[in-house]
Design an enzyme around this catalytic site. Structure first.
Site, PDB file in Angstrom:
ATOM      1  CB  THR A  32      -0.673  -0.101   1.560  1.00  0.00           C
ATOM      2  OG1 THR A  32      -0.584  -0.221   2.421  1.00  0.00           O
ATOM      3  CG2 THR A  32      -1.972  -0.513   1.498  1.00  0.00           C
ATOM      4  CG  ASN A  34       5.672  -0.389  -2.358  1.00  0.00           C
ATOM      5  OD1 ASN A  34       5.996   0.122  -2.267  1.00  0.00           O
ATOM      6  ND2 ASN A  34       5.678  -1.941  -2.457  1.00  0.00           N
ATOM      7  CE1 TYR A 102       8.062  -9.866   2.891  1.00  0.00           C
ATOM      8  CE2 TYR A 102       8.035 -12.154   2.618  1.00  0.00           C
ATOM      9  CZ  TYR A 102       7.667 -10.526   2.310  1.00  0.00           C
ATOM     10  OH  TYR A 102       7.727 -10.246   0.929  1.00  0.00           O
ATOM     11  NE  ARG A 104       4.268  -8.386   7.326  1.00  0.00           N
ATOM     12  CZ  ARG A 104       4.089  -8.376   5.563  1.00  0.00           C
ATOM     13  NH1 ARG A 104       4.086  -9.383   4.994  1.00  0.00           N
ATOM     14  NH2 ARG A 104       3.187  -7.458   5.786  1.00  0.00           N
ATOM     15  NE  ARG A 168       2.367 -10.894  -1.579  1.00  0.00           N
ATOM     16  CZ  ARG A 168       1.472 -10.346  -2.370  1.00  0.00           C
ATOM     17  NH1 ARG A 168       0.622 -11.486  -3.529  1.00  0.00           N
ATOM     18  NH2 ARG A 168       1.627  -9.315  -3.413  1.00  0.00           N
ATOM     19  N   GLY A 228      -1.004  -9.877 -15.676  1.00  0.00           N
ATOM     20  CA  GLY A 228       0.791  -9.871 -15.864  1.00  0.00           C
ATOM     21  C   GLY A 228       0.489  -9.647 -17.337  1.00  0.00           C
ATOM     22  CB  ALA A 256       6.314  -2.329  -7.350  1.00  0.00           C
ATOM     23  CB  ALA A 257       3.854  -5.210 -11.882  1.00  0.00           C
ATOM     24  CG  ASP A 259       1.606  -2.743  -5.342  1.00  0.00           C
ATOM     25  OD1 ASP A 259       1.292  -3.430  -5.033  1.00  0.00           O
ATOM     26  OD2 ASP A 259       3.473  -2.892  -4.331  1.00  0.00           O
TER      27      ASP A 259
HETATM   28  P1  ADP Z   1       0.544  -8.323  -9.335  1.00  0.00           P
HETATM   29  O1  ADP Z   1       1.812  -7.414  -9.532  1.00  0.00           O
HETATM   30  O2  ADP Z   1      -0.380  -7.476  -8.401  1.00  0.00           O
HETATM   31  O3  ADP Z   1       0.727  -9.866  -9.770  1.00  0.00           O
HETATM   32  P2  ADP Z   1       0.029  -8.229 -11.869  1.00  0.00           P
HETATM   33  O4  ADP Z   1       1.855  -8.894 -12.610  1.00  0.00           O
HETATM   34  O5  ADP Z   1      -0.960  -8.915 -12.883  1.00  0.00           O
HETATM   35  O6  ADP Z   1      -0.099  -7.551 -10.700  1.00  0.00           O
HETATM   36  O7  ADP Z   1      -0.005  -6.756 -13.394  1.00  0.00           O
HETATM   37  C1  ADP Z   1      -0.138  -6.287 -13.079  1.00  0.00           C
HETATM   38  C2  ADP Z   1       0.188  -5.100 -14.480  1.00  0.00           C
HETATM   39  O8  ADP Z   1       1.559  -5.354 -14.719  1.00  0.00           O
HETATM   40  C3  ADP Z   1      -0.560  -5.982 -15.682  1.00  0.00           C
HETATM   41  O9  ADP Z   1      -1.588  -5.692 -16.187  1.00  0.00           O
HETATM   42  C4  ADP Z   1       0.915  -5.497 -16.267  1.00  0.00           C
HETATM   43  O10 ADP Z   1      -0.019  -4.054 -17.112  1.00  0.00           O
HETATM   44  C5  ADP Z   1       1.716  -5.195 -16.427  1.00  0.00           C
HETATM   45  N1  ADP Z   1       3.304  -6.024 -16.415  1.00  0.00           N
HETATM   46  C6  ADP Z   1       3.134  -7.034 -15.338  1.00  0.00           C
HETATM   47  N2  ADP Z   1       3.934  -8.263 -15.945  1.00  0.00           N
HETATM   48  C7  ADP Z   1       3.962  -7.553 -17.685  1.00  0.00           C
HETATM   49  C8  ADP Z   1       4.768  -7.896 -18.474  1.00  0.00           C
HETATM   50  N3  ADP Z   1       5.761  -9.069 -18.023  1.00  0.00           N
HETATM   51  N4  ADP Z   1       4.997  -7.196 -19.555  1.00  0.00           N
HETATM   52  C9  ADP Z   1       4.253  -6.377 -20.021  1.00  0.00           C
HETATM   53  N5  ADP Z   1       3.315  -5.512 -18.287  1.00  0.00           N
HETATM   54  C10 ADP Z   1       3.474  -6.686 -17.487  1.00  0.00           C
END
Ligand code: ADP
Length: 313
Positions: A32, A34, A102, A104, A168, A228, A256-257, A259
């Site tokens: 959160t 991030n 961790y 925590r 998690r 992803g 943090a993708a 986040d």
């Molecule tokens: P989290 O980190 O919550 O598991 P995701 O893995 O689904 O979330 O990724 C969140 C967002 O990041 C995706 O919807 C996409 O926009 C971007 N993303 C993640 N991995 C990739 C990748 N390999 N290539 C392009 N975009 C990505």
């Protein structure tokens, strides 16, 4: 109109390995937090991004609060606990693979929802409250109920509740506890931002549309299903929008993708952007973040994320 956002959860000390074996760099991160970090950079200067948590009174807790303040994140609603300190995690690199340890269990953040008046004070006057499944996981059952009740009251007065389930299982006693609490939180949320892969594993959703529908059935008017590098999907007031993230040539670190994606999406929506533009902006921010090492990066050209055609509120 200026906006006030309150992000609720745990920020931890992060120990990240450096080039010399045995050397670690101390930083701060947490899901959160991030999102708060990226929201702060994407929102306008007259908007407020606050963090609601609890820390100790020791020097490390002081350093964490300084870090948040330096990032422009408001710390007025951070509780101090004399007998506790902040949580810590250490990243271990083994043949290029990252693993995490961790500490925590006793972290002060676990007490962030102890006091009903403090929760109301933090939420008072805010437009949006943001929390995650990790926020819920670290709380005792009574504190979790208290937090969800205060969020329901906040929502009843017109506040917007935003929730990332961030599943998690290691943080929960049982999978049932986790899925039950997540659906309870969804029931008081307006916007839910799940990641399909996790949801499929623990809820058995067959595709992102099924994930979206389950949260819409729970009461969320806007569900954004991250996926992803696969096609993501938004279900907003019954309308489905699908978008494909652009390929990223070299993924460095996916921390943090989700986040950062959430921050990009919410900032764009708060500034009046459409769902499909918000997905595109969120994906472009997440793509930048995963080409960078670590959870937090400076988005120096944040204005690029808001093209001219978007009306700022
Ligand atoms: P989290 O980190 O919550 O598991 P995701 O893995 O689904 O979330 O990724 C969140 C967002 O990041 C995706 O919807 C996409 O926009 C971007 N993303 C993640 N991995 C990739 C990748 N390999 N290539 C392009 N975009 C990505």
């Amino acid at each position: 109109m200026s906006h006030r956002i309150v992000c609720i959860g745990e920020c931890m000390v992060e120990m990240a390995p450096q080039a010399t074996a045995g050397d670690y760099r101390m930083g701060f991160a947490g899901d959160t937090m991030n999102t708060a970090w990226y929201l702060r950079q994407l929102m306008s200067a007259d908007d407020t991004v606050n963090y609601l948590t609890a820390v100790g009174v020791d020097a490390t807790s002081d350093a964490m609060l300084r870090f948040l303040a330096d990032a422009g994140i408001g710390t007025d609603h951070v509780a101090r606990r004399a007998d506790q300190t902040v949580g810590l995690y250490l990243i271990q690199l083994t043949d290029g693979e990252r693993s995490f340890a961790y500490w925590r269990g006793q972290s002060a953040a676990r007490t962030l929802a102890q006091d009903e008046d403090a929760l109301d004070a933090a939420l008072n006057g805010a437009q949006m409250a943001y929390l995650s499944g990790i926020t819920l996981a670290i709380l005792s059952a009574p504190d979790r109920t208290r937090l969800l009740n205060r969020l329901a009251a906040f929502r009843a007065k017109g506040g917007q509740v935003v929730f990332d389930p961030n599943l998690r299982p290691r943080l929960w006693d049982t999978i049932d506890d986790m899925t039950h609490a997540v659906m309870q939180a969804a029931a008081v949320s307006d916007v839910v931002l799940p990641s399909h892969e996790d949801e499929a594993e623990f809820f058995g959703d067959t595709d992102p549309a099924a994930t979206a529908q389950r949260y819409a059935n729970a009461g969320a008017s806007e569900v954004v299903v991250k996926n992803g590098d696969g096609p993501m999907l938004t279900l907003c007031d019954g309308q489905t929008t699908v978008a494909h993230p652009k390929a990223v040539p070299h993924v460095v670190d996916t921390t943090a993708a989700g986040d950062s994606f959430n921050a990009g999406y919410l900032a764009y929506r708060l500034h009046g952007g459409s769902v499909s533009d918000a997905m595109a902006q969120a994906a472009s921010l997440a793509a930048r973040v995963i080409q960078n090492r670590g959870a937090l990066m400076t988005v120096s050209d944040a204005d690029e994320l808001f093209p001219d055609q978007v009306t700022r509120a």
